[in-house]
Design an enzyme around this catalytic site. Sequence first.
Site, PDB file in Angstrom:
ATOM      1  N   ASP A 104      17.451  10.222  26.894  1.00 12.33           N
ATOM      2  CA  ASP A 104      18.436  10.633  25.894  1.00 12.33           C
ATOM      3  C   ASP A 104      18.238   9.825  24.612  1.00 12.33           C
ATOM      4  O   ASP A 104      17.665   8.736  24.635  1.00 12.33           O
ATOM      5  CB  ASP A 104      19.855  10.376  26.410  1.00 12.33           C
ATOM      6  CG  ASP A 104      20.181  11.231  27.628  1.00 12.33           C
ATOM      7  OD1 ASP A 104      19.512  12.266  27.812  1.00 12.33           O
ATOM      8  OD2 ASP A 104      21.099  10.851  28.374  1.00 12.33           O
TER       9      ASP A 104
HETATM   10  N1  URA Z   1      19.852   9.798  32.881  1.00 10.54           N
HETATM   11  C1  URA Z   1      20.601   9.912  31.759  1.00 10.54           C
HETATM   12  O1  URA Z   1      21.798  10.176  31.833  1.00 10.54           O
HETATM   13  N2  URA Z   1      19.999   9.730  30.578  1.00 10.54           N
HETATM   14  C2  URA Z   1      18.684   9.414  30.443  1.00 10.54           C
HETATM   15  O2  URA Z   1      18.209   9.241  29.333  1.00 10.54           O
HETATM   16  C3  URA Z   1      17.923   9.304  31.609  1.00 10.54           C
HETATM   17  C4  URA Z   1      18.523   9.502  32.821  1.00 10.54           C
END
Ligand code: URA
Length: 240
Positions: A104
């Site tokens: 993310d």
């Molecule tokens: N899980 C999440 O919620 N975000 C990420 O970036 C990776 C795994």
Amino acid sequence: MERLDKILVSQNIGSRKEVQKIIKRGEVCVNGEICKKIDTKIDVNTDKIAVNGQAIKYKKNIYIMMNKPAGVISASNDKYDKTVIDLIPEEYKRKGLFPAGRLDKDTEGLLIITDDGNFAHKMLSPKKHIEKKYIAKLDKSIDDDTVKKFEDGIIFADGTKCMPAKLEVLPDSDNKKGIVTICEGKFHQVKKMFICCGINVVHLKRISIGNLYLDSKLPIGCCKLLTNYEKELIFIGNIH
Ligand code: URA
């Protein structure tokens, strides 16, 4: 055709500056002749390069470990946001680079960037169940019930069932920091798993993929090339 210095960097001989010095010192031969011109154009299919008498076996693809900072997106290009590809140093840049998997925008840590589609496919295949570990800082304490829910497999509000996951509480954190191990990669998976337990993730960092760990000496926002051994670590111990 590609510049000699760029090829040597891509083959892990050294940084751009280092290889330029090596070339200027006359330590590089192209087709048996010393070549001191850093921008000599090379055809990787036919030209033979040697550094200090050692032939370079040209490897087609590049595998980059990035310590992704928060605030950049895991995509090759974007109209509005800075992407992880924008952060790649000039010497590693080449056509066709993409992040193998996504973090993310606000997630930090280990990201692999490559131009090898087959490798990315192998690493990301849901059938492979390659473990990924994350350090999660939370707004509430982890209790035994949360650990058990992770172990049993969280079910999201829409009915999606997650595979069993491991949650280890980190000491000296008021139980507000844990290491999560998952072996799949659903969208926002870790955050959503905690939300299902009434907990919000306030900071998330990926620290490993398979047995490959984020290099602790790699500063946030920086990159390094993976050695063959490091590349293999992603799959070593994976039984699928
Ligand atoms: N899980 C999440 O919620 N975000 C990420 O970036 C990776 C795994």
